[in-house]
Each structure stands twice: as structure tokens, then as C-alpha cells.
Design a protein around this motif. Structure first.
Motif, mmCIF file in Angstrom:
data_model
loop_
_atom_site.group_PDB
_atom_site.id
_atom_site.type_symbol
_atom_site.label_atom_id
_atom_site.label_comp_id
_atom_site.label_asym_id
_atom_site.label_seq_id
_atom_site.Cartn_x
_atom_site.Cartn_y
_atom_site.Cartn_z
ATOM 1 N N PRO A 174 1.452 0.807 -4.546
ATOM 2 C CA PRO A 174 0.594 -0.014 -5.413
ATOM 3 C C PRO A 174 -0.067 -1.188 -4.718
ATOM 4 O O PRO A 174 -1.046 -1.735 -5.222
ATOM 5 C CB PRO A 174 1.571 -0.501 -6.497
ATOM 6 C CG PRO A 174 2.911 -0.492 -5.831
ATOM 7 C CD PRO A 174 2.875 0.686 -4.904
ATOM 8 N N SER A 186 -11.706 -2.270 -3.603
ATOM 9 C CA SER A 186 -10.543 -1.381 -3.715
ATOM 10 C C SER A 186 -9.353 -2.096 -4.336
ATOM 11 O O SER A 186 -8.611 -1.528 -5.145
ATOM 12 C CB SER A 186 -10.168 -0.817 -2.345
ATOM 13 O OG SER A 186 -9.934 -1.865 -1.423
ATOM 14 N N PRO A 215 -6.443 4.473 -6.711
ATOM 15 C CA PRO A 215 -6.637 4.147 -8.124
ATOM 16 C C PRO A 215 -7.831 4.840 -8.749
ATOM 17 O O PRO A 215 -7.813 5.155 -9.941
ATOM 18 C CB PRO A 215 -6.809 2.617 -8.115
ATOM 19 C CG PRO A 215 -7.229 2.281 -6.726
ATOM 20 C CD PRO A 215 -6.546 3.293 -5.845
ATOM 21 N N GLN A 222 -1.754 5.965 -5.516
ATOM 22 C CA GLN A 222 -2.178 5.356 -4.252
ATOM 23 C C GLN A 222 -3.690 5.166 -4.229
ATOM 24 O O GLN A 222 -4.189 4.159 -3.729
ATOM 25 C CB GLN A 222 -1.744 6.230 -3.078
ATOM 26 C CG GLN A 222 -2.084 5.647 -1.724
ATOM 27 C CD GLN A 222 -1.512 6.479 -0.597
ATOM 28 O OE1 GLN A 222 -0.652 7.328 -0.819
ATOM 29 N NE2 GLN A 222 -1.975 6.255 0.610
ATOM 30 N N GLN A 267 -7.401 -1.363 -7.868
ATOM 31 C CA GLN A 267 -5.964 -1.144 -7.935
ATOM 32 C C GLN A 267 -5.326 -2.009 -9.021
ATOM 33 O O GLN A 267 -4.463 -1.556 -9.775
ATOM 34 C CB GLN A 267 -5.323 -1.432 -6.580
ATOM 35 C CG GLN A 267 -4.026 -0.683 -6.349
ATOM 36 C CD GLN A 267 -3.748 -0.498 -4.878
ATOM 37 O OE1 GLN A 267 -4.285 -1.209 -4.038
ATOM 38 N NE2 GLN A 267 -2.911 0.454 -4.545
#
Length: 462
Positions: free
Chosen positions: A167, A143, A90, A88, A147
Motif C-alpha cells: 500500500p 500515483s 491502485p 499494488q 493510492q
């Protein structure tokens, strides 16, 4: 491929965990774990990839077989060849300082030949459309970009099993679609997928089964067809997100009467030779909830940090109540809730964190109790924040902002780790705060949240 047989796990010094889990994920199947936050989905992911009970200690019983073998005594490095993990957060799985090195790291760590490392790394970077970020440092990526980098680094190692924990939590619409297409191709190629997720719409044509987890136990399973038939009332009762994609809300830029609370004039931000955005002229008035939207990397978080006084713009001015004001004063008037909740907390209990820096009047204490109850955190009021799940940490951070007394709240992806029930609670709490005169800027890709509580939109294009 993955078989749970009467599995029980309880974290050390906590009541959290899972009980009597019996689940068979067949080879080549895509199974989605869903249900309210903090009820066991992440724990099941950790049990498959071996982080529990090896890293997250606790009492374990039962049997977990992967590819027909009991892997309970297997070292983590060996488990990683079979099970690839996307977390959740990364950033918690990165080992390199640059994007290119991170995608290549797993292959290098397992001693693959140089030619294979180059081939797999380049293939993964192209697959996830990361070519323009090859030379970037990880700490300057958004972010969502982080990810996608995490997913690419796992993809490069080509494991037979993929386990993914939220994800899409910080991905924009395009990123979600790219991830769906990639997982769809892996699924078609025979990879086994186990995905813990709250955002359901993108999985309806990918999943073979949905497994609903609540109170640490499997409550029921259903097919995508059965999920689509659930009414909006049923989804709300089950605390689930929408199963159909929300269209982008057509909200205008904010307008108001009198002097705005916040005014940005000619704001520009450059980092090195890269211009993130320039000549921003935006304003917000008291009582407004404004969605700050745009693709990953458009500079939404950077803008929020600049407004909050945590970073400086390259050019331009920021006014509060019509007065030009510097970073120090803005930090006193603004509350910034980062999308990295692991960096938020400083005290030894949820209650202490909520009341940190707040006058402990009876009114504030009562409001703190009500917020803890509304956000489902009251049972954890004496617990250390570190033991909370990602969604629980997110709710605690938002509660701290609502109780802070600051007139301007900046919330970065406030619902990224939240289930449908808690998303609706956050939306109603933000609406209540706006009704009390607070101005709220919400960085989000969550169209459900936008439609639930936002009045206006700032769209950034990077």
C-alpha cells in the motif's frame, strides 16, 4: 478471523504459487507478509479476497476460513463486504472517473442509503486528506494520490478485514505516515489487517507479527522486537528492507565540467488553471545519478515525461549536449520507464521484450542474459510478461532501459515494488551504467535507494 489450513495454489500454466500454507490471523490482529518479490505474498492476498482462483485461475486445495466460514463458494461481490482490498496498482481497482465518485462507488454499489453514502464518503476523504482533490479526475492524479484514493474507497465501506498489497509503494513520507496513522486507528478499533509489504520501517509499531514468505511457503514468523534485532547482514541475506527509517539524504543539485548532457531552462508546466511548477533551471552531466524527489503531486512524473518527449511544457526550453531539441529527437535519446509497468510491454516473451529494438549482437545478447540472471528473471525468459509479479515487471522494465543504448535514462519509482535484495541489485546496476557514461534521473521516495546509488538531487515542490 482468517485461517489457512494446508492451502496450496498453483497458477494455470505456471509454476508460481504457494504450498502447504497454515496461518491463522486472529480477529483484530495486524499481520505483515514479507519476503522476496514473486514468492507468494500477493497470491495469499488474492486467496483471501477471492481473486484467486476466481479471476486468477489455477489449482487450489486446502481450506480458507474467514470469520469462521469457508468462503470458497462465495461470490466476489459478497466477499467484498467482509474483505476490503488495496492493490499494488491502485488504478486497477478504479471504477469511476473522478476521485469523489471513486470513494463513494463501493457504498453506492452495495445500495447504502444516500445519507450514509455521503457521510462515509466525506469521512474517508477527510481521513486521508484528499479534500483538495474532490473534483479532480483520477487520470490527472499522481500515483501516490491514486493510492490514497484507493485506500479511502475501501475505508468508506468499513469492512472488518483489510488486505493491502504494497500500500505504500508510491507514497511520499507524509503519505506513509498518514496511512500508518489510519491503519493504526483501524487496528485499535478492532479491524483485522493483512498487509503484504517490502517497506518495513513504518510497520514496526503497527504489526503484531511478521510472516516471512519464500519459495511459496512460510519460512518463519517473528515479532517486531525480533525483527528489530536482525543485523544488516541478516536483512541483506533475507532480501529484506531496512526496519528503521532512513533520514532524507542531503544531496546537492548536480554540477559538472563542460557542456551538460541535459539542460532545462525556464521550464514551466500548467494544466488548465493549475501551475504544477515554473521556471525550472536544471542541468545534468554524463555519469550522474540524480534523484528527483518531492511530495506526491509535485510534478515529478510530469517533468520526466516532458524531458522524454512524451508531453510538452507550457514554456521553456530543453537542451541535449547544448542543442535545443524537440520532443521527437528527445524520444530517440531518452528511455522512460513508467511507474505503471502494465503499460510497458508489447511482445510475447520476456526475452523478446528485452531485445525489442536492440541490435542483436553477441555483446548485447550476452548482456541481456546477464541482466536476466542478475534480476532473477532468467527462469521466465520465455514467459509472457503479463504473468510476472509487479516487482518482476518493474525489474524487466529497468533491464530494458539498461540494454536500450539510450544515453539518458528516466526511471519513475524504479523500486516501488521491490524487495531489499532487488533494490540493491537495481542500485548497483544503475551505478555500473553511470560508470559507463549514462545519465540517470530517478523519480523516487525510496531513501534506501537514494543512499545506495544517487549522487545528486532535484527537489520539486508542487
Amino acid at each position: 478471523m482468517i485461517r489457512f489450513e494446508h492451502v496450496n495454489f498453483q497458477y494455470t500454466d505456471s509454476d508460481a504459487g504457494v504450498a502447504d500454507i497454515c496461518l491463522h490471523v486472529r480477529e483484530g490482529e495486524c499481520v505483515v507478509l514479507t519476503g522476496p518479490s514473486g514468492n507468494g505474498k500477493t497470491t495469499l492476498i488474492r486467496l483471501v479476497n477471492g481473486l484467486a482462483p476466481t479471476f486468477y485461475t489455477g489449482r487450489f486445495s486446502g481450506c480458507i476460513q474467514i470469520d469462521g466460514k469457508d468462503r470458497s463458494g462465495e461470490p466476489l461481490w459478497k466477499r467484498g463486504k467482509t474483505v476490503g482490498s488495496v492493490f499494488q496498482d491502485p488504478g486497477s481497482q478504479f471504477f469511476s472517473s473522478e476521485m469523489l465518485g471513486e470513494v463513494a462507488f463501493g457504498c453506492e454499489n452495495y445500495g447504502f442509503p444516500h445519507e450514509k453514502i455521503v457521510l462515509r464518503t466525506n469521512t474517508a476523504i477527510r481521513r486521508f486528506h484528499l479534500e483538495q482533490l474532490r473534483s479532480r479526475s483520477l487520470d490527472v492524479l499522481s500515483s501516490g494520490e491514486k493510492q490514497r484514493t484507493a485506500v479511502a474507497s475501501v475505508y468508506a465501506m468499513n469492512p472488518p478485514v483489510y488486505v493491502c498489497d504494497e500500500p505504500t509503494a508510491n507514497l511520499d513520507g507524509q503519505g506513509v505516515e498518514e496511512l500508518r496513522e489510519t491503519l493504526q486507528s483501524l487496528h485499535q478499533e478492532g479491524s483485522t489487517l493483512l498487509i503484504a509489504e517490502h517497506r518495513l520501517f513504518w510497520l514496526m509499531d503497527l504489526a503484531d507479527r511478521f510472516v516471512y514468505i519464500r519459495d511459496g511457503a512460510i519460512q518463519w514468523e517473528c515479532t517486531p522486537e525480533q525483527m528489530r534485532k536482525l543485523s544488516s547482514e541478516s536483512l541483506e541475506r533475507l532480501e529484506l528492507r531496512a526496519v528503521r527509517q532512513y533520514r532524507s539524504s542531503r544531496l546537492s543539485s548536480p554540477t559538472g565540467i563542460g557542456t551538460p548532457i541535459l539542460s532545462l531552462q525556464g521550464l514551466c508546466c500548467k494544466r488548465g488553471k493549475h501551475t504544477i511548477w515554473e521556471n525550472l533551471n536544471l542541468a545534468a552531466w554524463a555519469g550522474q545519478i540524480i534523484a528527483i524527489t518531492g511530495c506526491n503531486g509535485a510534478g515529478k512524473t510530469t517533468l520526466a515525461k516532458i524531458v522524454a518527449g512524451l508531453e510538452r511544457p507550457s514554456k521553456g526550453s530543453i537542451f541535449l549536449h547544448g542543442l535545443k531539441i524537440g520532443p521527437t529527437q528527445r524520444r530517440k535519446s531518452c528511455w522512460y520507464s513508467s511507474n505503471d509497468t502494465g503499460t510497458h510491454f508489447f511482445t510475447n516473451s520476456v526475452t523478446e521484450e528485452l531485445l525489442l529494438g536492440v541490435p542483436r549482437t553477441e555483446e548485447r545478447l550476452e548482456k541481456a542474459r546477464n541482466l536476466l540472471k542478475k534480476f532473477g528473471l532468467y527462469p521466465y525468459k520465455d514467459a509472457h510478461p503479463v504473468i510476472l509479479s509487479g516487482g518482476q515487471k518493474q525489474r524487466l522494465s529497468i533491464a530494458c532501459g539498461l540494454l536500450s543504448g539510450r544515453e539518458l535514462l528516466l526511471l519513475d519509482e524504479p523500486t516501488s515494488g521491490l524487495d531489499g535484495g532487488n533494490m540493491r541489485k537495481i542500485a548497483s546496476s544503475l551505478a555500473e551504467a553511470a560508470a559507463e557514461g549514462k545519465t540517470i534521473l530517478v523519480i523516487t521516495h525510496d531513501e534506501e535507494l537514494i543512499q545506495a546509488c544517487c549522487d545528486f538531487r532535484w527537489e520539486l515542490s508542487g
